[in-house]
Design an enzyme around this catalytic site. Structure first.
Site, PDB file in Angstrom:
ATOM      1  N   HIS A  60     -58.265  18.012 -35.710  1.00 50.49           N
ATOM      2  CA  HIS A  60     -59.835  18.013 -35.581  1.00 50.49           C
ATOM      3  C   HIS A  60     -60.487  18.973 -36.413  1.00 50.49           C
ATOM      4  O   HIS A  60     -60.132  20.376 -36.260  1.00 50.49           O
ATOM      5  CB  HIS A  60     -60.167  17.980 -33.888  1.00 50.49           C
ATOM      6  CG  HIS A  60     -61.760  17.562 -33.846  1.00 50.49           C
ATOM      7  ND1 HIS A  60     -62.257  16.573 -34.199  1.00 50.49           N
ATOM      8  CD2 HIS A  60     -62.353  18.385 -33.158  1.00 50.49           C
ATOM      9  CE1 HIS A  60     -63.542  16.746 -34.078  1.00 50.49           C
ATOM     10  NE2 HIS A  60     -63.713  17.714 -33.322  1.00 50.49           N
ATOM     11  N   ASP A  77     -69.333  21.070 -33.666  1.00 52.04           N
ATOM     12  CA  ASP A  77     -68.273  20.180 -33.246  1.00 52.04           C
ATOM     13  C   ASP A  77     -68.862  18.621 -33.202  1.00 52.04           C
ATOM     14  O   ASP A  77     -69.655  18.674 -32.276  1.00 52.04           O
ATOM     15  CB  ASP A  77     -67.615  20.475 -31.815  1.00 52.04           C
ATOM     16  CG  ASP A  77     -66.535  19.434 -31.349  1.00 52.04           C
ATOM     17  OD1 ASP A  77     -66.273  18.578 -32.236  1.00 52.04           O
ATOM     18  OD2 ASP A  77     -66.339  19.477 -30.193  1.00 52.04           O
ATOM     19  N   CYS A 127     -64.598  13.272 -38.581  1.00 48.74           N
ATOM     20  CA  CYS A 127     -65.164  14.580 -38.148  1.00 48.74           C
ATOM     21  C   CYS A 127     -65.271  15.508 -39.176  1.00 48.74           C
ATOM     22  O   CYS A 127     -66.191  16.106 -39.409  1.00 48.74           O
ATOM     23  CB  CYS A 127     -63.814  15.175 -36.986  1.00 48.74           C
ATOM     24  SG  CYS A 127     -62.243  15.253 -37.701  1.00 48.74           S
TER      25      CYS A 127
END
EC number: 3.4.22.39
Length: 209
Positions: A60, A77, A127
């Site tokens: 991620h 994030d 992401c």
């Protein structure tokens, strides 16, 4: 590295897009979980960091920014996970890089500002692209990169506790569509490879295993 099982964005793609977005002079690069932190405390800087070790292929992507004016480290994030959840899901902790960054400053004291809302869908593999979008906001508006700037106003954050809720999926899907339009406007690399990038980072990509 990518964001798990070969999905998402590669380091090469992220570097090319970040350059297109005007982040080049401040961008330290892409790193695995061993990112050392910001060692030049007087310089505006940013990086994209994976929660896993390079040897795993990646899990991620997160974005970090350093604003020397306020000795502030920004952590973005796209899922807005808490520290506990980052550790639980990805075994990722960032205290070490903050500590090393603080030691490089004169007063050995820094402020952390962290995103707490989700802008990415739970099965999305975008992401890394969301991190690029955040870094565009960071280098252009380093005093207010999380919100209150034209770039991040384009997406709508939802409470991380609602991430899996069917109620917010249309909002998160719209965010990804907005993200693609933003990158199509600002990145020639994205335009040249749009079909492949969108396929690899699709909103439901993690269901295509």
């Amino acid at each position: 590295m990518t964001c798990g099982s070969g999905n998402g964005s590669s380091e090469q793609e992220l570097k090319a897009i970040v350059r297109d977005l005007g982040c080049g002079p401040y961008f330290l690069g892409t790193f695995d979980k061993r990112f050392p932190g910001f060692m030049a405390p007087d310089k505006l800087a940013c990086a994209i960091v994976n929660t896993a070790g390079r040897e795993t292929g990646g899990e991620h992507w997160l974005a970090f920014g350093w604003n020397p004016r306020y000795n502030t480290c920004y952590l973005f994030d796209p899922f807005g996970f808490s520290d506990e959840r980052l550790k639980q899901i990805y075994q990722f902790e960032y205290e070490g890089l903050l500590r090393r960054s603080a030691l490089a400053t004169k007063d050995r004291c820094i402020t952390l500002e962290k995103s707490t809302q989700s802008v990415q869908g739970p099965r999305s593999a975008a992401c890394g692209l969301f991190c690029c979008m955040f870094l565009h906001a960071f280098v252009h508006w380093p005093d207010r990169p999380m919100d209150g700037n034209p770039t991040m106003k384009l997406v709508t954050g939802v409470s991380n506790s609602m991430l899996q809720s069917p109620q917010v999926q249309p909002t998160l899907r719209r965010n990804q569509e907005v993200l693609y339009r933003f990158l199509n406007t600002h990145s020639s690399y994205f335009r040249s490879h749009r079909a492949r990038i969108e396929r690899a980072t699709a909103f439901d990509r993690m269901d295509m295993q």
